[in-house]
Design an enzyme around this catalytic site. Structure first.
Site, short mmCIF file in Angstrom:
data_model
loop_
_atom_site.label_atom_id
_atom_site.label_comp_id
_atom_site.label_asym_id
_atom_site.label_seq_id
_atom_site.Cartn_x
_atom_site.Cartn_y
_atom_site.Cartn_z
N TYR A 229 0.86 -1.19 0.00
CA TYR A 229 0.00 0.00 0.00
C TYR A 229 0.89 1.24 0.00
CZ TYR A 229 -3.72 3.20 1.58
OH TYR A 229 -4.62 4.24 1.70
N ASP B 82 -2.45 -1.54 -3.73
CA ASP B 82 -2.81 -0.18 -4.12
C ASP B 82 -1.53 0.63 -4.19
OD1 ASP B 82 -3.73 2.38 -4.42
OD2 ASP B 82 -4.81 2.47 -2.52
N HIS C 235 -12.16 1.48 -4.34
CA HIS C 235 -11.35 0.60 -5.17
C HIS C 235 -12.11 -0.69 -5.44
CE1 HIS C 235 -7.35 2.66 -4.47
NE2 HIS C 235 -8.07 3.15 -3.48
#
Length: 274
Positions: free
Chosen positions: A118, A161, A265
């Site tokens: 992330y 992500d 997302h």
């Protein structure tokens, strides 16, 4: 919708910025009922380790869970149907915010290292001189390159992500987003350097190449994201050179953005063969 083959010679892996695992566990239940991934790589879990809903994931068929959690907009996890070994948690650029966790899972009798990553979002102002969050993001991306060179030395998949949409076709308007964080040259150039450092294969774009638009994120500010479709591809799956030929079945799940109380997302799935 076809479920995954749970035999030991195939592994279906999904990455998903869930935007609070405790708030959106019902969405995880809906997703796994439809797609039955063997492994979930989760980001933005927003949950300290002691409060992670391990029992809830166990009930969904994922008895093996490893976490690197934090309060706020941080935290990552891996949930799997199979045992997870060789667990690692790393802080790139000395940013200790629960942004990485990795573990090995067997596929066809061979270990594959799975990373849930992330990368910082970077705030709103694309000037590191006035925006410490953007400066931290650039530092993280710079540290990503030497890290990726080492990580790619064994069969590995990095999912997560990345908060960067690298290609013109990864955003709804290349021209309009060049000065918007997630698509600035400062970010895309550093992400390219990290990918090249380990010769990682962006398996989503390998199988869904430009000029096709691919988005995995739509802002909550869009009243109806399906009408404007102002999306970005912020969520990625990279395979190491020794694994890439074994990765197939690339799938983005845009309908998840329309579920009740969704994450901004959507999941991305791949299948690893033994």
């Amino acid at each position: 919708m076809a479920a995954s083959d749970s035999s030991a010679d195939r592994l279906v892996v999904a990455t998903w910025n869930i935007n609070s695992i405790r708030s959106r566990l019902p969405l995880v239940e809906r997703f796994v009922a439809a797609y039955a991934p063997d492994v979930l790589l989760l980001q933005e879990t927003r949950c300290p380790d002691a409060q992670f809903p391990t029992s809830g994931l166990d009930k969904l068929g994922y008895p093996h869970v490893v976490v690197n959690g934090r309060k706020g907009h941080h935290g990552v996890a891996i949930a799997a149907k199979r045992p997870i070994t060789d667990v690692m948690r790393e802080n790139l650029a000395d940013i200790d915010e629960g942004r990485h966790i990795a573990g090995a899972v067997e596929v066809g009798g061979r270990k594959v290292v799975l990373h849930s990553l992330y990368i910082p979002s970077g705030g709103d102002e694309p000037d590191p001189a006035v925006n410490p969050k953007f400066a931290a993001k650039l530092a993280y991306l710079e540290a990503f390159a030497p890290w990726s060179r080492t990580a790619a030395a064994v069969p590995s998949l990095v999912g997560g992500d990345f908060n960067v949409a690298p290609l013109p076709e990864d955003v709804w308007s290349h021209k309009q987003l060049l000065k918007v964080i997630s698509h600035t040259p400062e970010e895309t150039e550093r992400l390219d350097a990290a990918q090249n450092a380990g010769s990682w294969v962006d398996v989503v774009r390998r199988d869904l190449p430009p000029p096709e638009k691919v988005f995995t994120w739509w802002s909550y500010r869009n009243r109806d994201h399906t009408v404007s479709n102002r999306g970005r591809r912020l969520d990625h799956m990279w395979a190491s050179p020794s694994l890439a030929d074994r990765v197939s079945g690339i799938r983005v799940v845009p309908e998840a953005r329309s579920w009740e109380k969704p994450s901004d997302h959507v999941p991305v799935l791949v299948t690893i063969s033994g």
